[in-house]
Motif scaffolding. Structure first.
Motif, PDB file in Angstrom:
ATOM      1  N   GLY A  36      14.791  -1.290  -2.034  1.00  7.52           N
ATOM      2  CA  GLY A  36      14.032  -0.172  -1.465  1.00  7.52           C
ATOM      3  C   GLY A  36      12.663  -0.603  -0.963  1.00  7.52           C
ATOM      4  O   GLY A  36      12.234  -0.194   0.123  1.00  7.52           O
ATOM      5  N   MET A  37      11.996  -1.437  -1.727  1.00  9.14           N
ATOM      6  CA  MET A  37      10.665  -1.905  -1.352  1.00  9.14           C
ATOM      7  C   MET A  37      10.702  -2.720  -0.056  1.00  9.14           C
ATOM      8  O   MET A  37       9.880  -2.520   0.851  1.00  9.14           O
ATOM      9  CB  MET A  37      10.081  -2.752  -2.491  1.00  9.14           C
ATOM     10  N   ILE A  38      11.679  -3.629   0.050  1.00  8.95           N
ATOM     11  CA  ILE A  38      11.774  -4.473   1.236  1.00  8.95           C
ATOM     12  C   ILE A  38      12.251  -3.659   2.436  1.00  8.95           C
ATOM     13  O   ILE A  38      11.810  -3.893   3.572  1.00  8.95           O
ATOM     14  CB  ILE A  38      12.714  -5.668   0.970  1.00  8.95           C
ATOM     15  N   SER A  39      13.131  -2.702   2.212  1.00 13.36           N
ATOM     16  CA  SER A  39      13.607  -1.854   3.312  1.00 13.36           C
ATOM     17  C   SER A  39      12.457  -1.086   3.935  1.00 13.36           C
ATOM     18  O   SER A  39      12.393  -0.912   5.162  1.00 13.36           O
ATOM     19  CB  SER A  39      14.679  -0.880   2.807  1.00 13.36           C
ATOM     20  N   MET A  40      11.531  -0.628   3.101  1.00 12.02           N
ATOM     21  CA  MET A  40      10.379   0.122   3.609  1.00 12.02           C
ATOM     22  C   MET A  40       9.503  -0.746   4.520  1.00 12.02           C
ATOM     23  O   MET A  40       8.860  -0.234   5.426  1.00 12.02           O
ATOM     24  CB  MET A  40       9.539   0.656   2.447  1.00 12.02           C
ATOM     25  N   CYS A  41       9.502  -2.042   4.273  1.00 14.48           N
ATOM     26  CA  CYS A  41       8.694  -2.947   5.106  1.00 14.48           C
ATOM     27  C   CYS A  41       9.191  -2.971   6.546  1.00 14.48           C
ATOM     28  O   CYS A  41       8.416  -3.220   7.477  1.00 14.48           O
ATOM     29  CB  CYS A  41       8.724  -4.361   4.530  1.00 14.48           C
ATOM     30  N   PHE A  42      10.489  -2.730   6.737  1.00 18.87           N
ATOM     31  CA  PHE A  42      11.087  -2.835   8.067  1.00 18.87           C
ATOM     32  C   PHE A  42      11.423  -1.480   8.679  1.00 18.87           C
ATOM     33  O   PHE A  42      12.023  -1.432   9.752  1.00 18.87           O
ATOM     34  CB  PHE A  42      12.349  -3.692   7.992  1.00 18.87           C
ATOM     35  N   LEU A  43      11.039  -0.405   8.011  1.00 20.21           N
ATOM     36  CA  LEU A  43      11.298   0.922   8.563  1.00 20.21           C
ATOM     37  C   LEU A  43      10.492   1.107   9.845  1.00 20.21           C
ATOM     38  O   LEU A  43       9.279   0.888   9.861  1.00 20.21           O
ATOM     39  CB  LEU A  43      10.913   2.004   7.549  1.00 20.21           C
ATOM     40  N   PRO A  44      11.145   1.486  10.943  1.00 20.90           N
ATOM     41  CA  PRO A  44      10.424   1.649  12.219  1.00 20.90           C
ATOM     42  C   PRO A  44       9.290   2.667  12.111  1.00 20.90           C
ATOM     43  O   PRO A  44       9.398   3.654  11.376  1.00 20.90           O
ATOM     44  CB  PRO A  44      11.525   2.156  13.169  1.00 20.90           C
ATOM     45  N   ARG A  45       8.214   2.408  12.831  1.00 15.39           N
ATOM     46  CA  ARG A  45       7.063   3.314  12.790  1.00 15.39           C
ATOM     47  C   ARG A  45       7.413   4.710  13.281  1.00 15.39           C
ATOM     48  O   ARG A  45       6.809   5.694  12.864  1.00 15.39           O
ATOM     49  CB  ARG A  45       5.932   2.743  13.648  1.00 15.39           C
ATOM     50  N   SER A  46       8.394   4.794  14.174  1.00 13.11           N
ATOM     51  CA  SER A  46       8.787   6.096  14.714  1.00 13.11           C
ATOM     52  C   SER A  46       9.367   7.012  13.637  1.00 13.11           C
ATOM     53  O   SER A  46       9.420   8.234  13.814  1.00 13.11           O
ATOM     54  CB  SER A  46       9.817   5.915  15.832  1.00 13.11           C
ATOM     55  N   CYS A  47       9.789   6.421  12.511  1.00  8.44           N
ATOM     56  CA  CYS A  47      10.370   7.220  11.426  1.00  8.44           C
ATOM     57  C   CYS A  47       9.315   7.693  10.431  1.00  8.44           C
ATOM     58  O   CYS A  47       9.636   8.440   9.505  1.00  8.44           O
ATOM     59  CB  CYS A  47      11.428   6.404  10.679  1.00  8.44           C
ATOM     60  N   LEU A  48       8.083   7.244  10.608  1.00  3.70           N
ATOM     61  CA  LEU A  48       7.019   7.590   9.674  1.00  3.70           C
ATOM     62  C   LEU A  48       6.022   8.536  10.330  1.00  3.70           C
ATOM     63  O   LEU A  48       5.568   8.305  11.445  1.00  3.70           O
ATOM     64  CB  LEU A  48       6.283   6.321   9.218  1.00  3.70           C
ATOM     65  N   ARG A  49       5.699   9.605   9.639  1.00  2.00           N
ATOM     66  CA  ARG A  49       4.705  10.549  10.152  1.00  2.00           C
ATOM     67  C   ARG A  49       3.292  10.011   9.978  1.00  2.00           C
ATOM     68  O   ARG A  49       2.380  10.364  10.723  1.00  2.00           O
ATOM     69  CB  ARG A  49       4.841  11.894   9.426  1.00  2.00           C
ATOM     70  N   HIS A  50       3.118   9.171   8.952  1.00  2.00           N
ATOM     71  CA  HIS A  50       1.804   8.604   8.685  1.00  2.00           C
ATOM     72  C   HIS A  50       1.982   7.198   8.137  1.00  2.00           C
ATOM     73  O   HIS A  50       2.881   6.941   7.332  1.00  2.00           O
ATOM     74  CB  HIS A  50       1.052   9.471   7.672  1.00  2.00           C
ATOM     75  N   GLY A  51       1.145   6.276   8.580  1.00  4.30           N
ATOM     76  CA  GLY A  51       1.262   4.888   8.155  1.00  4.30           C
ATOM     77  C   GLY A  51       1.104   4.702   6.660  1.00  4.30           C
ATOM     78  O   GLY A  51       1.647   3.758   6.079  1.00  4.30           O
ATOM     79  N   GLY A  52       0.368   5.603   6.014  1.00  3.48           N
ATOM     80  CA  GLY A  52       0.148   5.485   4.574  1.00  3.48           C
ATOM     81  C   GLY A  52       1.404   5.698   3.760  1.00  3.48           C
ATOM     82  O   GLY A  52       1.478   5.264   2.602  1.00  3.48           O
ATOM     83  N   ILE A  53       2.403   6.347   4.347  1.00  2.00           N
ATOM     84  CA  ILE A  53       3.655   6.596   3.638  1.00  2.00           C
ATOM     85  C   ILE A  53       4.346   5.271   3.305  1.00  2.00           C
ATOM     86  O   ILE A  53       4.898   5.101   2.219  1.00  2.00           O
ATOM     87  CB  ILE A  53       4.590   7.486   4.485  1.00  2.00           C
ATOM     88  N   ARG A  54       4.278   4.333   4.247  1.00  2.00           N
ATOM     89  CA  ARG A  54       4.907   3.029   4.012  1.00  2.00           C
ATOM     90  C   ARG A  54       4.253   2.328   2.827  1.00  2.00           C
ATOM     91  O   ARG A  54       4.931   1.845   1.912  1.00  2.00           O
ATOM     92  CB  ARG A  54       4.811   2.155   5.258  1.00  2.00           C
ATOM     93  N   VAL A  55       2.918   2.278   2.851  1.00  2.00           N
ATOM     94  CA  VAL A  55       2.184   1.596   1.778  1.00  2.00           C
ATOM     95  C   VAL A  55       2.439   2.268   0.435  1.00  2.00           C
ATOM     96  O   VAL A  55       2.704   1.602  -0.577  1.00  2.00           O
ATOM     97  CB  VAL A  55       0.673   1.583   2.084  1.00  2.00           C
ATOM     98  N   ALA A  56       2.380   3.612   0.409  1.00  2.00           N
ATOM     99  CA  ALA A  56       2.601   4.344  -0.836  1.00  2.00           C
ATOM    100  C   ALA A  56       4.004   4.111  -1.375  1.00  2.00           C
ATOM    101  O   ALA A  56       4.199   3.961  -2.594  1.00  2.00           O
ATOM    102  CB  ALA A  56       2.358   5.834  -0.604  1.00  2.00           C
ATOM    103  N   SER A  57       4.975   4.064  -0.486  1.00  2.00           N
ATOM    104  CA  SER A  57       6.359   3.854  -0.908  1.00  2.00           C
ATOM    105  C   SER A  57       6.546   2.453  -1.471  1.00  2.00           C
ATOM    106  O   SER A  57       7.214   2.272  -2.498  1.00  2.00           O
ATOM    107  CB  SER A  57       7.314   4.072   0.266  1.00  2.00           C
ATOM    108  N   ILE A  58       5.979   1.455  -0.805  1.00  2.00           N
ATOM    109  CA  ILE A  58       6.093   0.076  -1.277  1.00  2.00           C
ATOM    110  C   ILE A  58       5.448  -0.071  -2.653  1.00  2.00           C
ATOM    111  O   ILE A  58       6.013  -0.693  -3.565  1.00  2.00           O
ATOM    112  CB  ILE A  58       5.453  -0.898  -0.271  1.00  2.00           C
ATOM    113  N   VAL A  59       4.271   0.529  -2.819  1.00  2.00           N
ATOM    114  CA  VAL A  59       3.583   0.486  -4.122  1.00  2.00           C
ATOM    115  C   VAL A  59       4.413   1.209  -5.181  1.00  2.00           C
ATOM    116  O   VAL A  59       4.547   0.738  -6.320  1.00  2.00           O
ATOM    117  CB  VAL A  59       2.184   1.114  -4.015  1.00  2.00           C
ATOM    118  N   GLY A  60       4.984   2.360  -4.810  1.00  2.00           N
ATOM    119  CA  GLY A  60       5.804   3.119  -5.747  1.00  2.00           C
ATOM    120  C   GLY A  60       7.020   2.339  -6.216  1.00  2.00           C
ATOM    121  O   GLY A  60       7.307   2.267  -7.417  1.00  2.00           O
ATOM    122  N   PHE A  61       7.725   1.725  -5.267  1.00  2.00           N
ATOM    123  CA  PHE A  61       8.880   0.895  -5.631  1.00  2.00           C
ATOM    124  C   PHE A  61       8.439  -0.270  -6.514  1.00  2.00           C
ATOM    125  O   PHE A  61       9.117  -0.615  -7.487  1.00  2.00           O
ATOM    126  CB  PHE A  61       9.574   0.358  -4.379  1.00  2.00           C
TER     127      PHE A  61
END
Length: 198
Positions: free
Chosen positions: A145-170
């Motif tokens: 899950g953590m590595i998948s979030m690293c490659f999630l396209p930006r178009s799928c994210l409403r805010h860039g902070g979601i990626r960082v928060a998700s990676i930290v959470g995982f």
């Protein structure tokens, strides 16, 4: 209760769990068998590998158990081929992130409200295992899950902070699982991803 909670290999709960997962997967593969067949043609070496796995039941100490594990590998491989030919790469990552995010949330819910199931009560006392029977399985899935979030396209994210928060959470879930190998692999992969993007 302790034996059920820890789900040792070969128990009925684990078998039922495998059936509930792999029967729907087999249905998806069979429903779009033409696409799966095209994918299998592109990696015909997989047939030889799977055949060897199934044949190993002939000389295994427990033939029935080995054959059942072989069927699990057949279904997993078939679904992997179907998944690869059915969706684009971006869509695959999006599905992975969504699915693993739900798994992480369900695991956290189980850990907080039903710790007798979500937290190891025996072999690795206090280590988190979420909805999985063993902490190392939980940790490995969280690494994915953590590595998948690293490659999630930006178009799928409403805010860039979601990626960082998700990676930290995982990452936190991996650490709290007590899976040292998974934590080392996760950190190594994160470093490689960072270096790749430099």
């Amino acid at each position: 209760e302790s034996e059920f909670v820890n789900w040792p290999p070969g128990t009925l709960p684990l078998l039922l769990l495998q059936i509930s997962v792999y029967v729907p997967l087999a249905f998806l593969v069979l429903r779009d068998w033409r696409a799966s067949k095209r994918g299998l043609t592109d990696c015909s070496w997989v047939i030889a590998l799977i055949s060897l796995v199934l044949a190993s039941a002939l000389w295994a100490p427990d033939p029935l158990f080995a054959f059942r594990k072989g069927l699990v590998m057949v279904t997993t491989t078939a679904f992997g081929i179907y998944f690869g030919v059915r969706f684009t790469r971006e869509r695959q990552i999006q599905i992975l992130c969504s699915t693993l995010g739900v798994i992480a949330i369900l695991s956290l819910f189980l850990i907080i409200f039903f710790p007798v199931y979500g937290v190891d009560q025996a072999t690795h006392l206090g280590d988190w295992r979420g909805i999985f029977p063993q902490k190392n399985v939980f940790a490995k899935v969280m690494v994915l899950g953590m590595i998948s979030m690293c490659f999630l396209p930006r178009s799928c994210l409403r805010h860039g902070g979601i990626r960082v928060a998700s990676i930290v959470g995982f990452g936190c879930l991996i650490a709290l699982s007590g899976g040292k190998a998974a934590l080392a692999v996760g950190l190594t992969l994160l470093t490689l991803v960072f270096m790749y993007r430099l």
